[in-house]
Design a protein around this motif. Structure first.
Motif, PDB file in Angstrom:
ATOM      1  N   GLU A 154      28.057  30.431  81.599  1.00  0.00           N
ATOM      2  CA  GLU A 154      27.281  31.393  81.189  1.00  0.00           C
ATOM      3  C   GLU A 154      26.792  32.828  81.505  1.00  0.00           C
ATOM      4  N   SER A 155      25.742  33.459  81.035  1.00  0.00           N
ATOM      5  CA  SER A 155      25.434  34.070  81.509  1.00  0.00           C
ATOM      6  C   SER A 155      23.694  35.001  81.658  1.00  0.00           C
ATOM      7  N   ILE A 156      23.289  35.779  81.854  1.00  0.00           N
ATOM      8  CA  ILE A 156      22.418  36.361  81.031  1.00  0.00           C
ATOM      9  C   ILE A 156      21.858  37.804  81.329  1.00  0.00           C
ATOM     10  N   ASP A 157      21.991  38.197  79.933  1.00  0.00           N
ATOM     11  CA  ASP A 157      21.195  39.467  79.269  1.00  0.00           C
ATOM     12  C   ASP A 157      20.577  40.030  79.426  1.00  0.00           C
ATOM     13  N   PHE A 158      20.646  40.766  80.046  1.00  0.00           N
ATOM     14  CA  PHE A 158      18.603  41.749  79.947  1.00  0.00           C
ATOM     15  C   PHE A 158      18.809  43.410  79.129  1.00  0.00           C
ATOM     16  N   MET A 159      17.995  43.044  78.726  1.00  0.00           N
ATOM     17  CA  MET A 159      17.489  44.707  77.086  1.00  0.00           C
ATOM     18  C   MET A 159      16.263  45.542  77.704  1.00  0.00           C
ATOM     19  N   LEU A 160      16.826  46.430  77.615  1.00  0.00           N
ATOM     20  CA  LEU A 160      15.724  47.646  78.002  1.00  0.00           C
ATOM     21  C   LEU A 160      14.756  47.662  76.628  1.00  0.00           C
ATOM     22  N   GLU A 161      13.927  47.584  76.994  1.00  0.00           N
ATOM     23  CA  GLU A 161      13.049  48.043  75.634  1.00  0.00           C
ATOM     24  C   GLU A 161      11.674  48.178  76.584  1.00  0.00           C
ATOM     25  N   GLY A 162      11.615  50.145  76.586  1.00  0.00           N
ATOM     26  CA  GLY A 162      10.586  50.964  77.014  1.00  0.00           C
ATOM     27  C   GLY A 162      10.630  50.592  79.008  1.00  0.00           C
ATOM     28  N   ASP A 163       9.686  50.286  79.284  1.00  0.00           N
ATOM     29  CA  ASP A 163       9.503  49.616  80.697  1.00  0.00           C
ATOM     30  C   ASP A 163       9.883  48.823  80.862  1.00  0.00           C
ATOM     31  N   VAL A 164      10.036  47.765  80.106  1.00  0.00           N
ATOM     32  CA  VAL A 164      10.446  46.539  80.723  1.00  0.00           C
ATOM     33  C   VAL A 164      11.747  46.166  80.036  1.00  0.00           C
ATOM     34  N   LEU A 165      11.686  44.986  80.201  1.00  0.00           N
ATOM     35  CA  LEU A 165      13.138  44.646  80.392  1.00  0.00           C
ATOM     36  C   LEU A 165      12.713  42.764  79.806  1.00  0.00           C
ATOM     37  N   ARG A 166      14.133  42.493  78.914  1.00  0.00           N
ATOM     38  CA  ARG A 166      13.677  41.266  78.308  1.00  0.00           C
ATOM     39  C   ARG A 166      15.206  40.677  78.969  1.00  0.00           C
ATOM     40  N   ILE A 167      14.757  39.468  79.267  1.00  0.00           N
ATOM     41  CA  ILE A 167      15.893  38.634  80.113  1.00  0.00           C
ATOM     42  C   ILE A 167      15.919  37.391  79.474  1.00  0.00           C
ATOM     43  N   VAL A 168      17.612  37.049  79.266  1.00  0.00           N
ATOM     44  CA  VAL A 168      17.617  35.871  78.238  1.00  0.00           C
ATOM     45  C   VAL A 168      19.019  35.195  78.687  1.00  0.00           C
ATOM     46  N   PRO A 169      18.251  33.894  79.081  1.00  0.00           N
ATOM     47  CA  PRO A 169      19.978  33.197  79.904  1.00  0.00           C
ATOM     48  C   PRO A 169      20.396  32.738  78.360  1.00  0.00           C
ATOM     49  N   SER A 170      21.932  32.128  78.402  1.00  0.00           N
ATOM     50  CA  SER A 170      22.530  31.831  77.871  1.00  0.00           C
ATOM     51  C   SER A 170      22.759  30.134  78.080  1.00  0.00           C
ATOM     52  N   TYR A 171      22.252  30.034  79.018  1.00  0.00           N
ATOM     53  CA  TYR A 171      21.825  27.943  79.634  1.00  0.00           C
ATOM     54  C   TYR A 171      20.524  27.770  79.275  1.00  0.00           C
ATOM     55  N   ARG A 172      19.722  28.627  78.664  1.00  0.00           N
ATOM     56  CA  ARG A 172      18.034  27.966  78.449  1.00  0.00           C
ATOM     57  C   ARG A 172      17.886  28.864  77.152  1.00  0.00           C
ATOM     58  N   ASP A 173      16.903  28.072  76.316  1.00  0.00           N
ATOM     59  CA  ASP A 173      16.210  28.692  75.006  1.00  0.00           C
ATOM     60  C   ASP A 173      14.975  29.442  75.090  1.00  0.00           C
ATOM     61  N   GLY A 185      20.741  53.676  83.882  1.00  0.00           N
ATOM     62  CA  GLY A 185      22.406  54.529  83.823  1.00  0.00           C
ATOM     63  C   GLY A 185      23.065  53.501  83.352  1.00  0.00           C
ATOM     64  N   ARG A 186      24.019  54.355  83.578  1.00  0.00           N
ATOM     65  CA  ARG A 186      25.366  54.157  82.605  1.00  0.00           C
ATOM     66  C   ARG A 186      25.473  52.412  83.605  1.00  0.00           C
ATOM     67  N   ALA A 187      25.556  51.165  83.428  1.00  0.00           N
ATOM     68  CA  ALA A 187      26.105  50.150  83.326  1.00  0.00           C
ATOM     69  C   ALA A 187      25.146  48.975  82.646  1.00  0.00           C
ATOM     70  N   LEU A 188      26.299  48.019  82.907  1.00  0.00           N
ATOM     71  CA  LEU A 188      26.048  46.725  82.372  1.00  0.00           C
ATOM     72  C   LEU A 188      25.003  45.833  82.222  1.00  0.00           C
ATOM     73  N   GLY A 189      23.777  45.526  81.563  1.00  0.00           N
ATOM     74  CA  GLY A 189      22.901  44.592  81.477  1.00  0.00           C
ATOM     75  C   GLY A 189      23.445  43.334  81.330  1.00  0.00           C
ATOM     76  N   LYS A 190      24.106  42.558  81.687  1.00  0.00           N
ATOM     77  CA  LYS A 190      24.599  41.457  82.057  1.00  0.00           C
ATOM     78  C   LYS A 190      24.905  40.644  83.131  1.00  0.00           C
ATOM     79  N   ILE A 191      24.630  39.545  83.560  1.00  0.00           N
ATOM     80  CA  ILE A 191      25.492  39.095  84.583  1.00  0.00           C
ATOM     81  C   ILE A 191      26.174  37.377  83.892  1.00  0.00           C
ATOM     82  N   ASP A 192      27.621  37.667  84.421  1.00  0.00           N
ATOM     83  CA  ASP A 192      28.195  36.417  84.129  1.00  0.00           C
ATOM     84  C   ASP A 192      28.371  35.741  85.364  1.00  0.00           C
ATOM     85  N   PHE A 193      28.979  34.804  85.113  1.00  0.00           N
ATOM     86  CA  PHE A 193      28.968  33.538  86.417  1.00  0.00           C
ATOM     87  C   PHE A 193      30.066  33.258  86.352  1.00  0.00           C
ATOM     88  N   THR A 194      31.307  33.208  87.096  1.00  0.00           N
ATOM     89  CA  THR A 194      32.038  33.309  87.334  1.00  0.00           C
ATOM     90  C   THR A 194      32.594  31.208  87.295  1.00  0.00           C
TER      91      THR A 194
END
Length: 95
Positions: free
Chosen positions: A24-43, A11-20
């Motif tokens: 820091e944030s958590i980015d979500f990338m759609l790769e087929g039927d899998v989400l790649r989840i990348v937090p900015s605060y961890r490697d 759907g048309r929505a942002l794939g990211k969670i920002d903290f108030t």
């Protein structure tokens, strides 16, 4: 979380969670039927099946809605809470 679930389902929505409270944030990338989840605060990167994420996200939102409304009953009259409850199929008592 709801917006990320919409994003994960294509759907048309942002794939990211920002903290108030910080930058820091958590980015979500759609790769087929899998989400790649990348937090900015961890490697690290985490992968999760879209269906698993959507099911777990729905359970989390429903549980938190019920908890918050039981602790703060006036929230059950908030239009945004009501809309989210309808979207997530949560019955609000007395409404």
């Amino acid at each position: 979380m709801r917006q990320v679930m919409i994003f994960a389902q294509g759907g048309r929505a942002l794939g990211k969670i920002d903290f108030t409270e910080n930058d820091e944030s958590i980015d979500f990338m759609l790769e087929g039927d899998v989400l790649r989840i990348v937090p900015s605060y961890r490697d690290l990167e985490v992968y999760c099946a879209v269906e698993e994420f959507v099911v777990a996200g729905g359970e989390f939102i429903r549980g938190e809605l019920l908890r918050v409304m039981s602790e703060y009953p006036p929230l059950a009259r908030n239009p945004h809470v009501c809309n989210l409850a309808v979207d997530m199929q949560v019955e609000i008592e007395g409404v």
